[in-house]
Design an enzyme around this catalytic site. Structure first.
Site, short mmCIF file in Angstrom:
data_model
loop_
_atom_site.label_atom_id
_atom_site.label_comp_id
_atom_site.label_asym_id
_atom_site.label_seq_id
_atom_site.Cartn_x
_atom_site.Cartn_y
_atom_site.Cartn_z
N ASN A 1 10.24 4.50 2.83
CA ASN A 1 10.14 3.79 4.10
C ASN A 1 11.39 2.98 4.39
OD1 ASN A 1 7.20 4.25 4.83
ND2 ASN A 1 6.96 3.38 2.79
N ARG B 1 0.83 -1.21 0.00
CA ARG B 1 0.00 0.00 0.00
C ARG B 1 0.86 1.26 0.00
NH1 ARG B 1 -0.82 4.78 2.72
NH2 ARG B 1 -0.42 3.68 4.70
N ASP B 2 1.52 1.54 1.10
CA ASP B 2 2.30 2.77 1.24
C ASP B 2 3.47 2.80 0.27
OD1 ASP B 2 2.95 5.22 2.32
OD2 ASP B 2 4.11 4.39 3.97
N HIS C 1 10.81 6.76 8.07
CA HIS C 1 11.34 6.93 6.72
C HIS C 1 12.84 7.19 6.83
CE1 HIS C 1 7.54 7.56 4.19
NE2 HIS C 1 7.15 7.11 5.37
N HIS D 1 6.88 4.24 12.75
CA HIS D 1 6.85 4.22 11.28
C HIS D 1 7.91 5.22 10.81
CE1 HIS D 1 4.41 3.99 7.37
NE2 HIS D 1 5.35 4.90 7.13
N CYS E 1 7.48 10.01 0.74
CA CYS E 1 6.50 11.04 1.04
C CYS E 1 6.39 12.00 -0.14
CB CYS E 1 6.90 11.83 2.29
SG CYS E 1 5.73 13.17 2.67
#
Length: 299
Positions: free
Chosen positions: A249, A15-16, A209, A207, A240
């Site tokens: 990520n 997803r991300d 990055h 979470h 992002c």
């Protein structure tokens, strides 16, 4: 504080990670990725997002992906559902757990979802009520917890306020995201220390990055704070879109390697994980963002 004996990873790559890719990705390739991650031993996989394809074209076909993946008992297959329509579509696709997201930065909230933090939280009320009716779980994301591309520094107390609201609404777990990857170990420990005064540490996740190369250090700092759940993305996919130069990520392969070295159990097969990353990177025509995978391939 001693390190946890077990860590749960939330795999957000399908997803991300994929939502930030420019090229079209077929349902078949998404299904293959999810099945490979399942085979590698991931216990939580965020499969897709139920949002308008107009805004996130790469997440089109999420219902078809859920219909075709080989679900393994004991594995959670989640999805992002930012509004009631998305939640209803997710439930229709057989999703048992959804995620909602808010920001710790007012400026980021306005730029990202065109509303204030308070307004964004109000929008989740009908989702939370519907989730109760359907027996579904809801996980909350808070972005920009260690910095914002528009506001700069974000106070830990502001992060705590948003996390507290999500927890009170019924989110069983709150994932705190360093969206632009500028956080450092010291800031990470302070942030978790402040937030944990309002939300129990066992209900918090990290979470991170890796834009500034600090993700692994921040994960270790989080472990020292008693955090035992982390989001990560296969091959370091994602990033992002609101932060120029954000490199994505933290790679799941790298996190598993770190945890293995610390003697912390994850139940994940690192070799199978590396293979899954290689396969999706071949599909995408790009190199992996995992340092561990690159080192292994060079041996």
């Amino acid at each position: 504080m001693s390190l946890p004996s077990h860590v749960r990873l939330v795999e957000v790559g399908p997803r991300d990670g994929l939502q930030n890719e420019a090229q079209p990705i077929s349902v078949a390739d998404k299904v293959q990725l999810v099945d490979a991650l399942t085979a590698a031993g991931l216990g939580y996989i965020e499969v897709g997002s139920f949002v308008s394809p107009k805004w996130v074209p790469q997440m089109a076909g999420s219902a078809e992906v859920f219909a075709q993946i080989q679900r393994k008992p004991g594995v959670t297959y989640g999805a992002l559902a930012p509004n009631l329509r998305g939640f209803e579509d997710a439930i229709a696709a057989g999703v048992k757990e959804v995620a909602v997201f808010a920001a710790a930065s007012e400026a980021f909230s306005q730029r990202n979802i065109n509303c204030s933090i308070s307004e964004s939280l109000e929008r989740f009320a009908p989702i939370m009520e519907a989730a109760k009716q359907h027996g579904a779980s809801v996980r909350g994301y808070v972005s920009c917890v260690l910095g914002c591309p528009y506001e700069g520094h974000v106070a830990p107390e502001q992060v705590a306020r948003v996390a507290r609201e999500l927890y009170a609404m019924g989110c069983y777990e709150i994932s705190l995201g360093d969206t632009i990857g500028t956080g450092t170990a010291g800031a990470t420990r302070k942030m978790f220390d402040v937030v944990s005064a309002d939300v129990p540490r066992e209900k918090l996740a990290g979470h991170f990055h890796d834009t500034y190369g600090q993700a692994m250090a921040n994960i270790y700092a989080s472990l020292l704070e008693g955090i035992a759940v982390f989001d990560s993305s296969i091959a370091g996919l994602g990033g992002c879109p609101y932060a120029k130069g954000a490199s994505g990520n933290v790679a799941t392969e790298d996190v598993v390697y770190l945890l293995n070295g610390l003697g912390i159990d994850t139940g994940i097969d690192l070799d199978a994980l590396i293979l899954a990353g290689q396969q999706i990177c071949t599909v995408l025509g790009r190199s992996t963002g995992s340092r561990v995978a690159k080192a292994r391939s060079a041996q």
